[in-house]
Design an enzyme around this catalytic site. Structure first.
Site, mmCIF file in Angstrom:
data_model
loop_
_atom_site.group_PDB
_atom_site.id
_atom_site.type_symbol
_atom_site.label_atom_id
_atom_site.label_comp_id
_atom_site.label_asym_id
_atom_site.label_seq_id
_atom_site.Cartn_x
_atom_site.Cartn_y
_atom_site.Cartn_z
ATOM 1 N N LYS A 86 0.943 -1.081 0.008
ATOM 2 C CA LYS A 86 -0.041 -0.100 0.056
ATOM 3 C C LYS A 86 1.068 1.274 -0.032
ATOM 4 O O LYS A 86 1.809 1.365 0.795
ATOM 5 C CB LYS A 86 -0.715 0.075 1.218
ATOM 6 C CG LYS A 86 -2.146 -0.938 1.119
ATOM 7 C CD LYS A 86 -2.823 -1.071 2.268
ATOM 8 C CE LYS A 86 -3.543 0.067 2.624
ATOM 9 N NZ LYS A 86 -4.451 0.100 3.822
HETATM 10 O O1 G3P Z 1 -6.530 1.783 5.332
HETATM 11 C C1 G3P Z 1 -7.585 2.670 5.462
HETATM 12 C C2 G3P Z 1 -8.518 2.361 6.413
HETATM 13 O O2 G3P Z 1 -8.161 1.421 7.209
HETATM 14 C C3 G3P Z 1 -8.777 3.775 7.090
HETATM 15 O O3 G3P Z 1 -10.162 3.486 7.928
HETATM 16 O O4 G3P Z 1 -11.551 3.773 9.913
HETATM 17 O O5 G3P Z 1 -9.323 4.861 9.977
HETATM 18 O O6 G3P Z 1 -10.900 5.675 8.378
HETATM 19 P P1 G3P Z 1 -10.312 4.378 9.078
#
Ligand code: G3P
Length: 224
Positions: A86
């Site tokens: 990533k």
């Molecule tokens: O890697 C992207 C994702 O995990 C982000 O999620 O919940 O931190 O917005 P969040």
């Protein structure tokens, strides 16, 4: 639709890998840091739980293209199987993506908030682009609409890059992404559970049990 688990919690991964049609696991530095443990031990354990056939996405910690490529090679070598590095969208990230494409290492371009970012990531050779649905919703954007636009644009340009929608707070966001033709979603274990749950399902199953037991008692078909 590919359902991917967005966690480094080994118990959650073991559970969901057993009970759901899981296509893999995604992590990011925040998710990894939450486990407060040895990085290599953790990611190798994730790989051993899901096996080499399933996708494992691990984010680079580097900022410069050359170092991103170096780290991606190291991660791929160590984690083997269906692996994606990533990389957050940016100039260095795009440069690294073009290099990794030549090396045959899959890239998931992450921290995507606009269709324009997604399209250029796809043109650089990313295998997946990861738009953050809930973080867009949180700032009065429309996360699922952005996902829909990305899906349309990738199709319009005949790109084989897939959308890996991320950052979910509820099952409705997942459903809207699915309706938009989103190729994959990465979610926490509690959202997967919500996706399969419905009070009417519970009521239907309770009714079946009650009617069966009224005639056959505790015996199941295996006992008859
Ligand atoms: O890697 C992207 C994702 O995990 C982000 O999620 O919940 O931190 O917005 P969040």
């Amino acid at each position: 639709m590919l359902y991917i688990l967005d966690t480094a919690d080994l118990e959650a991964i073991k559970h969901c890998n057993e009970f759901y049609p899981l296509a893999g696991v995604t992590t990011n530095p925040s998710i990894i840091a939450k486990e407060k443990t040895d990085f290599w031990k953790l990611v190798k354990e994730i790989r051993s739980i899901i096996g080499e056939e399933k996708m494992l996405h691990v984010q680079t910690t580097q900022k410069k293209a050359e170092r991103i490529v170096e780290e991606a090679k190291l991660l791929k070598e160590a984690l083997k199987g269906d692996f994606y590095v990533k990389i957050p969208i940016g100039e260095e990230g795009l440069k690294a993506t073009m290099e990794l494409k030549k090396l045959g290492i899959g890239v998931t371009m992450t921290a995507i908030f606009t269709p324009a970012q997604a399209l250029i990531a796809a043109m650089a050779g990313a295998s997946f682009v990861a738009p953050y649905v809930n973080r867009l919703d949180n700032i009065l954007g429309d996360g699922t609409e952005v996902v829909a636009e990305i899906v349309n644009q990738l199709e319009l340009y005949g790109s084989d890059c897939k959308v890996l929608a991320a950052s979910f707070k509820n099952a409705e966001q997942v459903h809207k992404c699915a309706s938009a033709g989103c190729h994959s979603v990465t979610v926490a274990a509690d959202i997967l559970k919500t996706v399969i749950s419905h009070p009417m399902t519970d009521a239907a199953v309770a009714g079946f049990d009650k009617d069966w037991m009224s005639v056959y008692g505790e015996k199941t078909i295996l006992d008859l």
